[in-house]
Scaffold this active site. Sequence first.
Site, PDB file in Angstrom:
ATOM      1  N   ASP A  99       1.283   7.223  -4.195  1.00 32.27           N
ATOM      2  CA  ASP A  99       2.004   7.798  -5.004  1.00 32.27           C
ATOM      3  C   ASP A  99       1.558   7.077  -6.493  1.00 32.27           C
ATOM      4  O   ASP A  99       2.541   8.101  -7.394  1.00 32.27           O
ATOM      5  CB  ASP A  99       2.912   5.849  -4.685  1.00 32.27           C
ATOM      6  CG  ASP A  99       2.573   4.655  -5.108  1.00 32.27           C
ATOM      7  OD1 ASP A  99       1.099   4.973  -5.409  1.00 32.27           O
ATOM      8  OD2 ASP A  99       3.252   4.082  -4.616  1.00 32.27           O
ATOM      9  N   SER A 157      -0.953  -0.355  -1.926  1.00 32.07           N
ATOM     10  CA  SER A 157      -1.433   0.513  -3.277  1.00 32.07           C
ATOM     11  C   SER A 157      -3.139   0.766  -3.403  1.00 32.07           C
ATOM     12  O   SER A 157      -3.654   1.303  -2.697  1.00 32.07           O
ATOM     13  CB  SER A 157      -0.734  -0.015  -4.530  1.00 32.07           C
ATOM     14  OG  SER A 157      -0.580   1.235  -5.656  1.00 32.07           O
TER      15      SER A 157
END
Length: 449
Positions: free
Chosen positions: A249, A104
Amino acid sequence: MTGKREIFGTDGVRGLANAGAMTPDNILRLGMAVGRVFKNGAHRHRVVIGKDTRLSGYMIEPALTAGFAAAGMDVFLLGPLPTPAMAMLTRSLRADLGVMISASHNPYYDNGVKFFGPDGFKLSDETELEIERLMKEGPDVGRAQSPDLGRVKRIDDAGARYIEFAKATFPRRHSLEGIRIVIDCANGAGYKVAPTVLWELGAEVKSIGVEPNGTNINQNVGSTAPKKMQQAVLEYRADIGIALDGDADRVLICDEKGQMVDGDQLLAMIATDWKSRGKLKGDGIVSTVMSNLGLEKFLEGQGLKLARTKVGDRYVVEEMRAIGMNIGGEPSGHVILSDYGTTGDGLVTALQVLAVLAAKGGKVSDICHSFEPFPQLLRNVRFNGGNPLDHEDVKKAIKAGEDRLGKDGRLVIRKSGTEPLIRVMGEGVDDKAVTQAVDDICSALEKVA
């Protein structure tokens, strides 16, 4: 099953690449154990694997592939794609399991593995504990017989499938024509698909952070370092800036003045827009304990509720499903819109903002700053092991901080689920009191950490 997870954190397995849990042999064992959990019949089982742009993805992907094939699962390799694309394609391809290789927003030298069940949702704590139990049995247990080994296939058009999905979340009656957008893709997983979606919807697009080299993901770009995006918005006189993180995301936005819009403001804007259009479910939204009190007060003024959870987008999703709400998220820009997906989707979230901009006109600064945040301070303290929060001096500092902030403030102190950090957040009406409370607690932690 009860117990404490040893390998899984708040968002899958994560750590320093080629060390600890993230070595090829451990990743292979992980793939075999997960394969055993998700094989549930005589049919050919499918797993889809995507990744971001980290150099170590080239090591982890084949190790996972070998583990799944050894467990008898067919593997579909999708290449670099956003995490939400993996959740969507897991369902679209009727797979038994979806996997995203990414850490991430972390630096390139970290990596991780996130899993999605056949419904596109992240795994439960109980499932993760079962996987860890099977890993301890060793690689010799659960191997498929030679004729039953999994096959491996590359899917070349996975990016195009996600592009069409993302575009479909934008109202057909509107266009982005005449809107100038700066998109920062963090040199990460969205570097191809995100600018394409915006361009195909008619926007004038200036892309940055779209030159990944394996080691520059999140490096001075993206939602964790939005300064370049802010500067580009001013330089190109853009209407809006959009910054994704490494696996796309999360999203943060800046307005035409270069002022940042965090996840709380995005939640407020989308919630009020959906309420006005009759789309909002459950008379409120879900967020975490980290969301600003200003958001909570704003929603109350709109006749809406804020349901809070512990930190982690999967806990937000669980609460959304439990109480029937269709908007949830975190201040970090992790926004879940369950009408469209099962996990946070930075691009789809940005498209909701752009839909309001296209419908109403005006400026982003007018539509995205819904409330005045309460003074809030977040600091991180690195520790070397043990539990500094159990130390008596730390407990005393926390109690003193709570007394200082009173009933109009709050403290949230927790261990990070992805790094050896203790996060200390203070919030209240008095900026000086917040700063003093957080400083005192961090000082106490640093002495014992």
